[in-house]
Design a protein around this motif. Structure first.
Motif, PDB file in Angstrom:
ATOM      1  N   ILE A  36       0.840  -1.205   0.000  1.00  0.00           N
ATOM      2  CA  ILE A  36       0.000   0.000   0.000  1.00  0.00           C
ATOM      3  C   ILE A  36       0.870   1.249   0.000  1.00  0.00           C
ATOM      4  O   ILE A  36       0.604   2.204  -0.730  1.00  0.00           O
ATOM      5  CB  ILE A  36      -0.962  -0.018   1.202  1.00  0.00           C
ATOM      6  N   ARG A  37       1.930   1.250   0.776  1.00  0.00           N
ATOM      7  CA  ARG A  37       2.841   2.400   0.800  1.00  0.00           C
ATOM      8  C   ARG A  37       3.489   2.604  -0.570  1.00  0.00           C
ATOM      9  O   ARG A  37       3.612   3.730  -1.061  1.00  0.00           O
ATOM     10  CB  ARG A  37       3.914   2.197   1.863  1.00  0.00           C
ATOM     11  N   LYS A  38       3.901   1.522  -1.196  1.00  0.00           N
ATOM     12  CA  LYS A  38       4.540   1.599  -2.514  1.00  0.00           C
ATOM     13  C   LYS A  38       3.563   2.153  -3.556  1.00  0.00           C
ATOM     14  O   LYS A  38       3.921   3.025  -4.357  1.00  0.00           O
ATOM     15  CB  LYS A  38       5.012   0.204  -2.916  1.00  0.00           C
ATOM     16  N   ARG A  39       2.323   1.660  -3.535  1.00  0.00           N
ATOM     17  CA  ARG A  39       1.314   2.154  -4.481  1.00  0.00           C
ATOM     18  C   ARG A  39       1.007   3.623  -4.235  1.00  0.00           C
ATOM     19  O   ARG A  39       0.838   4.399  -5.179  1.00  0.00           O
ATOM     20  CB  ARG A  39       0.029   1.341  -4.358  1.00  0.00           C
ATOM     21  N   PHE A  40       0.914   4.023  -2.975  1.00  0.00           N
ATOM     22  CA  PHE A  40       0.637   5.428  -2.653  1.00  0.00           C
ATOM     23  C   PHE A  40       1.734   6.322  -3.212  1.00  0.00           C
ATOM     24  O   PHE A  40       1.453   7.340  -3.832  1.00  0.00           O
ATOM     25  CB  PHE A  40       0.534   5.603  -1.137  1.00  0.00           C
ATOM     26  N   ARG A  41       2.973   5.921  -2.994  1.00  0.00           N
ATOM     27  CA  ARG A  41       4.091   6.741  -3.479  1.00  0.00           C
ATOM     28  C   ARG A  41       4.141   6.811  -4.990  1.00  0.00           C
ATOM     29  O   ARG A  41       4.352   7.867  -5.569  1.00  0.00           O
ATOM     30  CB  ARG A  41       5.406   6.200  -2.936  1.00  0.00           C
ATOM     31  N   SER A  42       3.922   5.684  -5.658  1.00  0.00           N
ATOM     32  CA  SER A  42       4.047   5.688  -7.116  1.00  0.00           C
ATOM     33  C   SER A  42       2.826   6.289  -7.796  1.00  0.00           C
ATOM     34  O   SER A  42       2.959   7.080  -8.729  1.00  0.00           O
ATOM     35  CB  SER A  42       4.292   4.273  -7.631  1.00  0.00           C
ATOM     36  N   GLU A  43       1.620   5.953  -7.331  1.00  0.00           N
ATOM     37  CA  GLU A  43       0.426   6.418  -8.018  1.00  0.00           C
ATOM     38  C   GLU A  43       0.018   7.826  -7.594  1.00  0.00           C
ATOM     39  O   GLU A  43      -0.041   8.739  -8.413  1.00  0.00           O
ATOM     40  CB  GLU A  43      -0.724   5.447  -7.763  1.00  0.00           C
ATOM     41  N   TYR A  44      -0.259   8.038  -6.329  1.00  0.00           N
ATOM     42  CA  TYR A  44      -0.777   9.325  -5.879  1.00  0.00           C
ATOM     43  C   TYR A  44       0.278  10.420  -5.962  1.00  0.00           C
ATOM     44  O   TYR A  44       0.040  11.473  -6.553  1.00  0.00           O
ATOM     45  CB  TYR A  44      -1.308   9.211  -4.448  1.00  0.00           C
ATOM     46  N   LEU A  45       1.437  10.191  -5.395  1.00  0.00           N
ATOM     47  CA  LEU A  45       2.468  11.231  -5.427  1.00  0.00           C
ATOM     48  C   LEU A  45       2.970  11.474  -6.848  1.00  0.00           C
ATOM     49  O   LEU A  45       3.316  12.591  -7.204  1.00  0.00           O
ATOM     50  CB  LEU A  45       3.614  10.858  -4.484  1.00  0.00           C
ATOM     51  N   GLY A  46       2.974  10.420  -7.661  1.00  0.00           N
ATOM     52  CA  GLY A  46       3.356  10.585  -9.064  1.00  0.00           C
ATOM     53  C   GLY A  46       2.382  11.467  -9.820  1.00  0.00           C
ATOM     54  O   GLY A  46       2.775  12.281 -10.652  1.00  0.00           O
ATOM     55  N   GLN A  47       1.095  11.330  -9.530  1.00  0.00           N
ATOM     56  CA  GLN A  47       0.092  12.170 -10.174  1.00  0.00           C
ATOM     57  C   GLN A  47       0.233  13.624  -9.746  1.00  0.00           C
ATOM     58  O   GLN A  47       0.058  14.532 -10.556  1.00  0.00           O
ATOM     59  CB  GLN A  47      -1.308  11.674  -9.847  1.00  0.00           C
TER      60      GLN A  47
END
Length: 111
Positions: A36-47
């Motif tokens: 979940i942390r990895k997805r948050f960093r890549s998806e949300y912060l990337g956007q």
């Protein structure tokens, strides 16, 4: 007769708990947390980063630009045109308000 002492109150799940199953459960929760942390960093912060770049690359208004003034109540063919005559910037340097000259009158449009 109705109030009798319960001699055994066994809960089947708790009887079979051992350290092996608890370690498996802990490892599963840790993997889930890391995913979940990895997805948050890549998806949300990337956007967020892409949105910031998009905003920096977008063309801002300049005095003399001709703009189309939208209205929710009319068709796009009936929208009026306006000419930018003055820009108002916010303390952060972004244009937040534009003074327009239309066929009828001068008006202010806020962003």
């Amino acid at each position: 007769m109705f109030l009798q002492e319960v001699k055994e109150a066994k809960i089947s799940d708790l009887d079979f708990l051992d350290s092996k199953s608890l370690n498996k459960r802990y490892a599963y929760r840790e993997r889930l947390r890391q995913d979940i942390r990895k997805r948050f960093r890549s998806e949300y912060l990337g956007q967020l980063r892409q949105y910031e770049k998009k905003m920096q690359n977008s063309k801002s208004f300049e005095i003399g630009d001709v703009v189309l003034i939208s209205s929710d109540n009319t068709k796009r063919l009936d929208w009026s045109l306006g000419k930018v005559i003055e820009l108002f910037t916010s303390p952060d340097g972004n244009i937040r308000l534009v003074k327009l000259k239309t066929k009828m009158e001068k008006s202010y449009v806020q962003f």
